[in-house]
Design a protein around this motif. Structure first.
Motif, PDB file in Angstrom:
ATOM      1  N   THR A   1      47.531 -72.183  16.137  1.00  0.00           N
ATOM      2  CA  THR A   1      47.878 -70.836  15.723  1.00  0.00           C
ATOM      3  C   THR A   1      46.695 -69.905  15.981  1.00  0.00           C
ATOM      4  N   HIS A   2      46.950 -68.627  15.935  1.00  0.00           N
ATOM      5  CA  HIS A   2      45.894 -67.644  16.150  1.00  0.00           C
ATOM      6  C   HIS A   2      45.028 -67.540  14.897  1.00  0.00           C
ATOM      7  N   ALA A   3      43.891 -66.908  15.042  1.00  0.00           N
ATOM      8  CA  ALA A   3      42.928 -66.825  13.938  1.00  0.00           C
ATOM      9  C   ALA A   3      43.006 -65.496  13.193  1.00  0.00           C
ATOM     10  N   SER A   4      44.139 -64.828  13.282  1.00  0.00           N
ATOM     11  CA  SER A   4      44.311 -63.565  12.556  1.00  0.00           C
ATOM     12  C   SER A   4      44.337 -63.825  11.048  1.00  0.00           C
ATOM     13  N   PRO A   5      44.044 -62.820  10.258  1.00  0.00           N
ATOM     14  CA  PRO A   5      44.085 -62.995   8.800  1.00  0.00           C
ATOM     15  C   PRO A   5      45.475 -63.415   8.304  1.00  0.00           C
TER      16      PRO A   5
ATOM     17  N   ILE B   1      39.117 -65.021  -2.181  1.00  0.00           N
ATOM     18  CA  ILE B   1      40.376 -64.881  -1.436  1.00  0.00           C
ATOM     19  C   ILE B   1      40.121 -64.450   0.003  1.00  0.00           C
ATOM     20  N   GLU B   2      39.100 -63.644   0.216  1.00  0.00           N
ATOM     21  CA  GLU B   2      38.796 -63.204   1.584  1.00  0.00           C
ATOM     22  C   GLU B   2      38.444 -64.398   2.466  1.00  0.00           C
ATOM     23  N   LEU B   3      37.634 -65.294   1.947  1.00  0.00           N
ATOM     24  CA  LEU B   3      37.262 -66.481   2.719  1.00  0.00           C
ATOM     25  C   LEU B   3      38.467 -67.378   2.974  1.00  0.00           C
ATOM     26  N   ARG B   4      39.401 -67.398   2.036  1.00  0.00           N
ATOM     27  CA  ARG B   4      40.570 -68.272   2.168  1.00  0.00           C
ATOM     28  C   ARG B   4      41.581 -67.750   3.182  1.00  0.00           C
TER      29      ARG B   4
ATOM     30  N   HIS C   1      37.889 -65.305  10.570  1.00  0.00           N
ATOM     31  CA  HIS C   1      36.720 -64.713  11.229  1.00  0.00           C
ATOM     32  C   HIS C   1      35.499 -64.694  10.316  1.00  0.00           C
ATOM     33  N   ARG C   2      35.722 -64.732   9.023  1.00  0.00           N
ATOM     34  CA  ARG C   2      34.592 -64.781   8.089  1.00  0.00           C
ATOM     35  C   ARG C   2      33.935 -66.158   8.087  1.00  0.00           C
ATOM     36  N   LEU C   3      34.668 -67.159   8.545  1.00  0.00           N
ATOM     37  CA  LEU C   3      34.167 -68.533   8.543  1.00  0.00           C
ATOM     38  C   LEU C   3      33.571 -68.937   9.883  1.00  0.00           C
ATOM     39  N   LEU C   4      34.030 -68.314  10.966  1.00  0.00           N
ATOM     40  CA  LEU C   4      33.518 -68.627  12.299  1.00  0.00           C
ATOM     41  C   LEU C   4      33.524 -67.363  13.142  1.00  0.00           C
ATOM     42  N   GLU C   5      32.341 -66.901  13.500  1.00  0.00           N
ATOM     43  CA  GLU C   5      32.238 -65.711  14.335  1.00  0.00           C
ATOM     44  C   GLU C   5      32.890 -65.965  15.692  1.00  0.00           C
ATOM     45  N   GLY C   6      33.693 -65.040  16.148  1.00  0.00           N
ATOM     46  CA  GLY C   6      34.360 -65.187  17.428  1.00  0.00           C
ATOM     47  C   GLY C   6      35.588 -66.088  17.388  1.00  0.00           C
ATOM     48  N   ALA C   7      36.110 -66.348  16.181  1.00  0.00           N
ATOM     49  CA  ALA C   7      37.281 -67.227  16.049  1.00  0.00           C
ATOM     50  C   ALA C   7      38.475 -66.676  16.829  1.00  0.00           C
ATOM     51  N   GLU C   8      39.115 -67.539  17.594  1.00  0.00           N
ATOM     52  CA  GLU C   8      40.297 -67.172  18.373  1.00  0.00           C
ATOM     53  C   GLU C   8      41.533 -67.951  17.947  1.00  0.00           C
TER      54      GLU C   8
ATOM     55  N   THR D   1      32.544 -73.147  19.930  1.00  0.00           N
ATOM     56  CA  THR D   1      32.152 -73.136  18.520  1.00  0.00           C
ATOM     57  C   THR D   1      33.336 -73.625  17.696  1.00  0.00           C
ATOM     58  N   LEU D   2      33.040 -74.408  16.663  1.00  0.00           N
ATOM     59  CA  LEU D   2      34.084 -75.089  15.902  1.00  0.00           C
ATOM     60  C   LEU D   2      33.707 -75.144  14.425  1.00  0.00           C
TER      61      LEU D   2
END
Length: 376
Positions: free
Chosen positions: A24-28, A53-56, A60-67, A127-128
């Motif tokens: 799936t995509h890394a959108s919020p 809740i933001e982290l959950r 993108h808050r957990l991995l910069e450049g998340a796709e 990055t993972l």
């Protein structure tokens, strides 16, 4: 190139024992964010989960450049072979199916680590970030959006192939994989899970008051509130009721991975030996199971409640010893209540003697409860 990598990854995942994989995509997770805020407002969260809740909900808050997010699922068994039967004088408790075999955190994490290594060998500058259960993301929300299964009314992910008996894990990555489509919710008008929940924890379809859930209650370390003691029966860790009644789980046995097949003597242990088990013995025997993560105290407390549930008079001498000598107030108090619940010729004298010597107010309150139960 990405399409071929994704296809090869799917094949590799199968080769290492991943039963389902989705992307799936890394959108919020915006809808989830709203639900989690509502959970907090209602005070329905367990306290075991990430509080931010933001982290959950924002990868993108957990991995910069998340796709993308890769979701995986491993099926676990719903039945055990040669399950032992408890009887008078040899009563047994039960661990929930999700604790059978080795700790699933270890098993799922191992698969994710192998996938990480596989990707690093093929993708420069990849990055993972992987997580299983205790990570920030909500496993079920990721799995649902990645097409692993739909989110059932019992708040479990239900897969067409394995029912809801699956462990979940996920990996955020900067690789832009093609997202899979979510699958259609097939719960329909069925509400069996809502109707049979022992404590009414399933408030409505897809909404759980975690603080009332038996699975949560069996993991707490304090006195179990009175209203729940009769509800947990002989469960010493977790609860499967909302899964076992689900029609989508019918026939889903899932004897696939040897590591998850239970040792019957561990999955359905004798209750009385648990009362006096040492820390060393507990770790050696139950340590490899996920149900041991909170230590022996909740298991022992639940074993006492289970013996009271069975009215097991053979356990009363052991319970009296706990009442007299255990340094932990929760154990002494729960034992006092159980002695009263079970009754028998030794009960009243033991409770009255304990009342004379006990100084802890919570334990004294439980002794009084025990004495009142003798009068019923």
């Amino acid at each position: 190139m990405i399409a071929q990598l994704q296809k090869d990854l799917i094949e590799y995942a199968k080769s290492i024992g991943v039963d389902k994989i989705g992307f799936t995509h890394a959108s919020p997770f915006q809808e989830l964010k709203n639900r989690l805020k509502r959970q907090q407002e209602l005070n329905y969260q367990s306290g075991f989960e990430e509080s931010d809740i933001e982290l959950r909900t924002e990868p993108h808050r957990l991995l910069e450049g998340a796709e993308s997010i890769i979701a995986i699922a491993l099926a676990y068994p719903s039945k055990m072979e040669e399950a032992p039967t408890g009887k008078k004088g040899a009563r047994r408790g039960i661990f929930a199916r999700a604790s059978w075999g080795i700790d699933y955190h270890v098993a799922v994490r191992e698969r994710l680590q192998l996938i990480e290594e596989w990707l690093r060998e093929r993708v420069p500058n990849v990055t993972l970030k992987s997580m299983v259960d205790t990570g920030e993301l909500v496993d079920r929300a990721v799995a649902e959006r990645a097409g692993i299964g739909w989110s059932g009314k019992n708040c479990s992910i239900i897969t067409p192939e394995f029912g809801s008996y699956v462990y979940l894990g996920e990996m955020i990555t900067n690789i832009p994989f093609q997202p899979d489509n979510p699958i259609e919710n097939e719960c329909g008008d069925c509400r069996l899970c809502l109707d049979v929940c022992p404590t009414g924890a399933l408030v409505e379809a897809g909404q759980l008051n975690s603080k009332r859930c038996v699975a949560f209650l069996t993991q707490t370390k304090d006195f179990l509130p009175d209203e729940f003691r009769a509800k947990i029966g002989n469960r010493i860790y977790g609860c499967d009721t909302c899964q076992t009644v689900c029609p989508k789980n019918k026939g889903k046995i899932n004897w696939i991975h040897d590591e998850f097949k239970p040792d019957p003597e561990l999955a359905k242990p004798l209750l009385q030996p648990l009362l006096n088990i040492s820390n060393k013995e507990f770790k050696a025997k139950f340590g490899p199971m996920s149900g041991s993560w909170r230590g022996k105290k909740p298991i022992q407390r639940n074993a006492i409640i289970a013996l009271a549930h069975f009215k097991e008079e053979a356990a009363v001498p052991d319970l009296i010893e706990i009442l007299k000598k255990d340094e932990r107030p929760v154990m002494r108090g729960t034992a006092a209540w159980a002695i009263g619940k079970i009754g028998g010729p030794l009960a009243e004298e033991a409770l009255l003697a304990a009342r004379e010597k006990e100084s802890d107010s919570d334990v004294l309150a439980e002794i009084e409860k025990g004495l009142l139960l003798l009068e019923v």
